[in-house]
Design a protein around this motif. Structure first.
Motif, PDB file in Angstrom:
ATOM      1  N   ARG A 250      89.786  50.217 129.396  1.00 52.22           N
ATOM      2  CA  ARG A 250      90.874  50.140 130.457  1.00 52.22           C
ATOM      3  C   ARG A 250      90.483  48.994 131.379  1.00 52.22           C
ATOM      4  O   ARG A 250      91.082  48.033 131.717  1.00 52.22           O
ATOM      5  CB  ARG A 250      91.475  51.544 130.662  1.00 52.22           C
ATOM      6  N   ARG A 251      89.380  49.222 132.019  1.00 53.36           N
ATOM      7  CA  ARG A 251      88.926  48.106 133.175  1.00 53.36           C
ATOM      8  C   ARG A 251      88.830  46.982 132.395  1.00 53.36           C
ATOM      9  O   ARG A 251      89.031  45.873 133.129  1.00 53.36           O
ATOM     10  CB  ARG A 251      87.622  48.864 133.644  1.00 53.36           C
ATOM     11  N   ARG A 252      88.265  46.973 131.211  1.00 53.87           N
ATOM     12  CA  ARG A 252      87.964  45.628 130.705  1.00 53.87           C
ATOM     13  C   ARG A 252      89.123  44.892 130.493  1.00 53.87           C
ATOM     14  O   ARG A 252      89.387  43.563 130.686  1.00 53.87           O
ATOM     15  CB  ARG A 252      86.927  45.869 129.272  1.00 53.87           C
ATOM     16  N   LEU A 253      90.224  45.392 129.846  1.00 50.21           N
ATOM     17  CA  LEU A 253      91.350  44.920 129.477  1.00 50.21           C
ATOM     18  C   LEU A 253      92.160  44.257 130.675  1.00 50.21           C
ATOM     19  O   LEU A 253      92.795  43.286 130.778  1.00 50.21           O
ATOM     20  CB  LEU A 253      92.239  45.934 128.637  1.00 50.21           C
ATOM     21  N   ILE A 254      92.100  45.344 131.710  1.00 47.09           N
ATOM     22  CA  ILE A 254      93.088  44.815 132.732  1.00 47.09           C
ATOM     23  C   ILE A 254      92.080  44.006 133.917  1.00 47.09           C
ATOM     24  O   ILE A 254      93.088  43.115 134.619  1.00 47.09           O
ATOM     25  CB  ILE A 254      93.560  46.132 133.540  1.00 47.09           C
ATOM     26  N   GLY A 255      90.939  44.139 134.044  1.00 46.47           N
ATOM     27  CA  GLY A 255      90.196  43.451 134.941  1.00 46.47           C
ATOM     28  C   GLY A 255      89.951  43.961 136.297  1.00 46.47           C
ATOM     29  O   GLY A 255      89.275  43.614 137.117  1.00 46.47           O
ATOM     30  N   LEU A 256      90.632  45.247 136.539  1.00 46.57           N
ATOM     31  CA  LEU A 256      90.332  45.891 137.596  1.00 46.57           C
ATOM     32  C   LEU A 256      90.583  47.194 137.683  1.00 46.57           C
ATOM     33  O   LEU A 256      91.358  47.717 136.660  1.00 46.57           O
ATOM     34  CB  LEU A 256      91.283  45.141 138.874  1.00 46.57           C
TER      35      LEU A 256
ATOM     36  N   PHE B 201     102.783  46.885 136.405  1.00 48.19           N
ATOM     37  CA  PHE B 201     103.546  46.042 135.405  1.00 48.19           C
ATOM     38  C   PHE B 201     102.843  44.985 135.310  1.00 48.19           C
ATOM     39  O   PHE B 201     102.359  44.673 133.941  1.00 48.19           O
ATOM     40  CB  PHE B 201     104.979  45.612 135.958  1.00 48.19           C
ATOM     41  N   ARG B 202     102.196  44.258 136.111  1.00 46.95           N
ATOM     42  CA  ARG B 202     101.419  43.076 135.863  1.00 46.95           C
ATOM     43  C   ARG B 202      99.970  43.293 135.169  1.00 46.95           C
ATOM     44  O   ARG B 202      99.539  42.508 134.132  1.00 46.95           O
ATOM     45  CB  ARG B 202     101.053  42.149 136.967  1.00 46.95           C
ATOM     46  N   SER B 203      99.429  44.547 135.456  1.00 46.01           N
ATOM     47  CA  SER B 203      98.206  44.996 135.012  1.00 46.01           C
ATOM     48  C   SER B 203      98.436  45.159 133.461  1.00 46.01           C
ATOM     49  O   SER B 203      97.620  44.840 132.668  1.00 46.01           O
ATOM     50  CB  SER B 203      97.818  46.076 135.662  1.00 46.01           C
ATOM     51  N   CYS B 204      99.676  45.846 133.090  1.00 47.45           N
ATOM     52  CA  CYS B 204      99.936  46.400 131.988  1.00 47.45           C
ATOM     53  C   CYS B 204     100.114  45.069 130.887  1.00 47.45           C
ATOM     54  O   CYS B 204      99.487  44.902 129.826  1.00 47.45           O
ATOM     55  CB  CYS B 204     101.091  47.272 131.875  1.00 47.45           C
ATOM     56  N   LEU B 205     100.937  44.023 131.677  1.00 48.11           N
ATOM     57  CA  LEU B 205     100.990  42.810 130.691  1.00 48.11           C
ATOM     58  C   LEU B 205      99.620  42.166 130.594  1.00 48.11           C
ATOM     59  O   LEU B 205      99.408  41.531 129.504  1.00 48.11           O
ATOM     60  CB  LEU B 205     101.660  41.752 131.852  1.00 48.11           C
ATOM     61  N   GLN B 206      98.585  42.244 131.513  1.00 41.89           N
ATOM     62  CA  GLN B 206      97.317  41.616 131.298  1.00 41.89           C
ATOM     63  C   GLN B 206      96.682  42.388 129.907  1.00 41.89           C
ATOM     64  O   GLN B 206      95.944  41.744 129.217  1.00 41.89           O
ATOM     65  CB  GLN B 206      96.433  41.644 132.532  1.00 41.89           C
ATOM     66  N   GLY B 207      96.720  43.634 130.433  1.00 41.00           N
ATOM     67  CA  GLY B 207      96.098  44.420 129.218  1.00 41.00           C
ATOM     68  C   GLY B 207      96.476  44.319 127.889  1.00 41.00           C
ATOM     69  O   GLY B 207      95.810  44.202 126.907  1.00 41.00           O
ATOM     70  N   LEU B 208      97.922  44.148 127.733  1.00 39.34           N
ATOM     71  CA  LEU B 208      98.515  43.998 126.308  1.00 39.34           C
ATOM     72  C   LEU B 208      98.002  42.596 125.650  1.00 39.34           C
ATOM     73  O   LEU B 208      97.826  42.500 124.623  1.00 39.34           O
ATOM     74  CB  LEU B 208     100.212  44.332 126.507  1.00 39.34           C
TER      75      LEU B 208
END
Length: 976
Positions: free
Chosen positions: A793-799, A919-926
């Motif tokens: 999860r951290r790797r996908l989102i970056g934070l 919302f932005r974190s989910c976009l980044q992860g997806l």
């Protein structure tokens, strides 16, 4: 007695997983002239790559580097430092360049459309590079120093022979065993024969093989009459047929009518029900080319989803009717096209297609008449197999279509061809035995008998025409016996057996050649221990009862066991063995005396064997597999030296399989010292392509467990160690390019290693009797999976951002499985790991759909909710989103896809999502999790395209990864 002194071996410290992964995939790519001939001699399923097998054998026996080793071998610069030692080990494995840098160059070249000179690597594939005699001398000196004698290697489930083949290349004594008769015969052909007789056998193979092919051709010529004496027939292409239940006319059943899809060379067949205004009595066919072929809409076939479409009235024919007709023996076939090569005055032959002619149809009729006369005698005399096809995991499909005996998997003319081969082979046996010494005669006849496997695989009604490549496609493109509506027939008189013979002799030549050192200095010398190839003993028997192998006699057990329920070897191999016991079995009766595989003792999890148990059949199959694997590992424990090593190669994406394997290993008395994931699966494999399949083989390095005393150990006491081992594995292996489901698997070995070192381990929860319950390894794997979830999860989102269980599940599912569909059991485990959910909650939230053991992530359009429905889902009219973040993201994606980007932007503004960090974190992860892949210019996952456009337009700060184009990398086999 004191503790056993165990030399620390190289694989316990180091294995070059990136280099081996690149070379393994390179070896598995179907490039002409580069594919290992060990794999082309005869079909076997799930062979390990040669380079990976070589590395594991060597690293399991060579000592870990120490300065003391360098000092003792001061005359060997290869051992001067850890770096030179590891470089020498890679050289021994045949890696003569830098695969990592070469792969990076190739990736850059592919991205820019650049063509690199040569093969892009600058050196041959690793398996083709033989060690020198000087390197082998040093290797043997080193091994003898560590083990006091040249170490022996046992592979108790040797299958296609990759592991023992590599071991004898290094001059090591080997025992190779398999329960399956076909596998045992392959082992003799690939190991014993070339080891004993070498390339000198080649001329005998060619001489007697040509005699056999000539005899077959002389008999079969009239049944393959040529329309044009100058043409060469590549293949006859048929459609299965049934009678239309309404019109009484013949209906050809084909999923499409493509003959060639090659760009600029498109060819298709067109079904005709009338000509010149008059209705035909039987369907006719025209062959059309180029633009006319494309215009004919060849993708519109006459069968889909099991149901047919009658060209006579355009109405549907129910699939149950078609099956009933097949089971009653009333399914036929019709020849609708012939692929031919025509000679040209200058240059190469030209491939083209033509409709069937009267000459073709007359030859077919003549063959059917001949078979009618011969078949009763052939069945009674054992020239053609008459064994029933049993109900099984992989046999259910042909049984549904009336193929209840093995010989019914061939059309009448195909059956005539194969029966003729058996008869001529049996007639040739006394001639070869009279013309050659006994050992050579046995070898020649055994190999010639095995070439029948090639003929069976490419000439059955389960083989087909590959329109994308305009060539024949074999029965076993995948690991099943899939029914084919359209099938292809090899020209059986002039083409089939000469081709099979050339395949055999070409394969044997390379197999024998690669067993020699690069300078041939060890061609059967008199020094004994330095003989290369090493001595090999092939046995056929139950790996749980290796009575011919002495206690404590083996230094290394290197085993690639059956992978739970991945491949039903026995069911598939019966396709060959019912025939080959009539040929190979006549000369190698110790290996192929039986027509059918021993399914009772086969170590696979096959629910079909327990069908009578109803719902309990899967549990019983799992228990049966575990018991058999435990017996095999117990036998390995018996024959292994106390200071020896057992290396297990295992590939499976399901935790259940790992739980079962881990229990069997630990109950048999082994600890797992370390593990390594190596990406060994071909990117072109039809069994792997675009699936959430595991691409890595996990190498588990095991030792005999020492007595730890009587202290009882509980999982709660070591759980922190399991989690730490999983975190360390994720960080280490992700840095080496391991990702997706393979990264999850890479944590299983370390987790099992922790509990195996303390085994038996108990849970604090009591069992039904109130006693402490023995831990199931899957409980440790669950803990490892939870650690993977956190790190991923951290790797996908970056934070560090807290999302919610639904969103976490979607992100981690895409990231882990790289596909929308994956097994139900894995969905259940992942759901627990991301917040204690269950699959039913995810189905209710319209995150997943489920069907027959599989779940599928629902696209945004499938998650729509009606006004007033407060359950999770997509609501285009919403003004705010207070629930799961994935609901907001999916709603925006849906609106963008349906109403356009401006409408999506209006929704974002209306719901205040633009400044929402979650919302932005989910976009980044997806965008990092969903596969950003295109096939032939089209996005494989449609929502990835919408997401890409949305981010480009309105969220430039979100990092968008590069695309990955699948075009040309593999074919999914969807033509038939």
């Amino acid at each position: 007695e004191g503790p056993v002194t165990r030399p620390r071996v190289l694989i316990e410290d180091w294995l070059p997983i990136q280099e081996l992964g690149i070379e393994s995939r390179r070896e598995s790519a179907p490039i002409p002239g580069q594919f290992p001939k060990l794999k082309t001699l005869h079909v076997w399923w799930a062979r390990r790559p040669l380079v990976a097998s070589a590395a594991v054998v060597l690293a399991s026996l060579l000592p870990a580097w120490r300065q003391q080793l360098a000092d003792e071998f001061s005359d060997a610069p290869q051992l001067a430092s850890a770096e030179t030692y590891r470089a020498w080990c890679l050289k021994l494995c045949g890696v003569l360049g830098d695969p990592i840098r070469a792969r990076a160059r190739l990736d850059r070249a592919n991205a820019t459309g650049t063509t690199l000179a040569g093969n892009g690597y600058g050196y041959r594939p690793a398996f083709r590079n033989r060690p020198s005699s000087s390197d082998l001398v040093l290797l043997h000196r080193l091994l003898v120093r560590i083990w006091s004698a040249l170490p022996s290697v046992l592979d108790p489930t040797a299958g296609g022979g990759s592991i023992p083949y590599e071991a004898i290349r290094y001059g090591l004594p080997v025992v190779a065993n398999d329960l399956n008769a076909v596998a045992a015969a392959i082992l003799r052909a690939c190991l014993e024969v070339p080891s004993d007789l070498g390339r000198a056998l080649q001329k005998d193979l060619e001489r007697w093989g040509q005699a056999l092919a000539d005899n077959v051709q002389n008999r079969l010529g009239p049944f393959f009459e040529l329309e044009n004496p100058s043409e060469r027939v590549v293949g006859y292409i048929f459609a299965r047929t049934v009678t239309c239940p309404r019109t009484g006319r013949l209906v050809p059943l084909a999923p499409n009518w493509w003959l060639s899809k090659e760009s600029g060379k498109q060819v298709a067949a067109v079904v005709r029900t009338e000509r010149d205004g008059r209705q035909l009595h039987e369907p006719g066919f025209d062959i059309v080319f180029g633009a006319e072929a494309v215009k004919s809409d060849p993708d519109r076939g006459t069968v889909a989803g099991g149901d047919g479409i009658s060209p006579w009235d355009g109405l549907t024919i129910d699939g149950e009717y078609i099956k009933a007709e097949a089971q009653a023996g009333r399914m036929g076939s019709i020849l609708y096209a012939v692929a031919v090569r025509l000679p040209q005055p200058r240059g190469r032959d030209v491939r083209t297609f033509r409709p069937a002619t009267e000459t073709d149809l007359k030859a077919l009729q003549l063959a059917e008449q001949a078979l009618d006369e011969l078949l009763p005698r052939w069945l009674s005399e054992g020239i053609v197999p008459n064994e029933e096809v049993p109900e099984g995991n992989k046999t259910s499909e042909p049984l549904r279509y009336g193929m209840d005996r093995w010989y019914k998997m061939f059309s009448p003319r195909q059956l005539l061809v194969h029966g003729t081969f058996v008869e001529e082979f049996q007639r040739l046996i006394p001639e070869v035995q009279a013309g050659l010494p006994p050992e050579r005669a046995s070898a020649v006849l055994g190999l010639l008998g095995l070439m029948q496997g090639k003929a069976l695989n490419f000439n059955a009604i389960l083989s087909s025409w590959h329109a994308s490549r305009a060539t024949m496609r074999s029965v076993f493109e995948r690991h099943d016996l899939a029914f084919k509506w359209s099938y292809a027939e090899f020209e059986g008189a002039r083409e089939l057996f000469p081709w099979c013979l050339s395949q055999l002799t070409d394969a044997y030549e390379e197999i024998a050649e690669l067993l020699q050192p690069s300078d041939h200095a060890f061609a059967q010398p008199s020094e004994g221990d330095l003989a290369v190839p090493g001595s090999v003993t092939v046995t056929r028997g139950n790996a749980g009862d290796l009575r011919s192998v002495e206690n404590g006699s083996q230094t290394l057990v290197c085993i690639d066991p059956p992978y739970y329920d991945n491949v039903m070897y026995g069911e598939l191999s019966d396709f060959f063995s019912v025939w080959e016991h009539l040929t190979v079995g006549k000369v190698w009766p110790d290996l192929m005396a039986d027509a059918l595989a021993d399914l009772t003792n086969e170590a696979v999890a096959n629910p079909a064997r327990f069908a009578s148990a109803g719902r309990r059949k899967k549990d019983l199959a799992t228990a049966d597999y575990q018991a058999k694997m435990q017996a095999i590992f117990a036998e390995c424990h018996r024959v292994l030296r106390d200071d020896g090593v057992m290396t297990v190669m295992f590939t499976h994406k399901r935790a259940t399989a790992w739980d079962t394997l881990g229990t069997a290993l630990m109950e048999a008395g082994f600890t797992i010292e370390t593990s390594w994931p190596v990406n060994t699966e071909s990117e072109q494999s039809l069994h792997q392509a675009k699936l959430n399949a595991a691409a890595s083989t996990i190498m588990l390095v095991c030792r005999k467990r020492e007595d730890l005393g009587s202290q009882r150990r509980y999982f709660e006491d070591i759980e922190a160690d399991v989690r730490a081992a999983a975190r360390e594995a994720v960080e280490s292996f992700s840095a080496n390019g391991i990702e997706g489901v393979d990264l999850l698997l890479a944590t299983y070995g370390p987790a099992l290693s922790v509990i195996s070192s303390k085994w038996p381990v108990y849970s604090s929860e009591a069992d039904e009797s109130g006693s402490a319950r023995l831990l199931r390894p899957e409980e440790a794997l669950d803990a490892a999976r939870e650690e993977v979830v956190k790190l991923q999860r951290r790797r996908l989102i970056g934070l560090s951002v807290d999302l919610d269980p639904l969103t976490d599940f979607v992100l981690l599912a895409w990231s882990t499985f790289k596909a929308a569909s994956f097994p139900y059991d894995e969905a259940r485990r992942l759901a627990l790991a991301v917040g204690g959910q269950d699959v039913e909650m995810l189905v209710d939230a319209k995150v997943l759909s489920k069907a027959s053991g599989t779940v599928t992530l629902l696209a945004p359009a499938k998650r729509l909710r009606r006004r007033g429905d407060e359950k999770p889902g997509v609501r285009p009219e919403a003004t705010e989103f207070s629930g799961a973040v994935i609901d907001a993201v999916d709603t925006v994606i849906y609106v963008a896809a349906v109403d356009g980007l401006p409408a999506a932007k209006a929704l974002i503004d209306r719901a205040g999502l633009g400044d929402d960090q979650r919302f932005r974190s989910c976009l980044q992860g997806l965008v990092r999790a969903i596969p950003r892949t295109k096939s032939k210019g089209k996005w494989v996952v449609p929502e990835a395209e919408t997401l890409d456009a949305l981010l480009t337009a309105y969220f430039p700060e979100v990092e968008v990864p590069a695309e990955d184009d699948w075009t040309g990398r593999f074919d999914l086999g969807l033509d038939n």
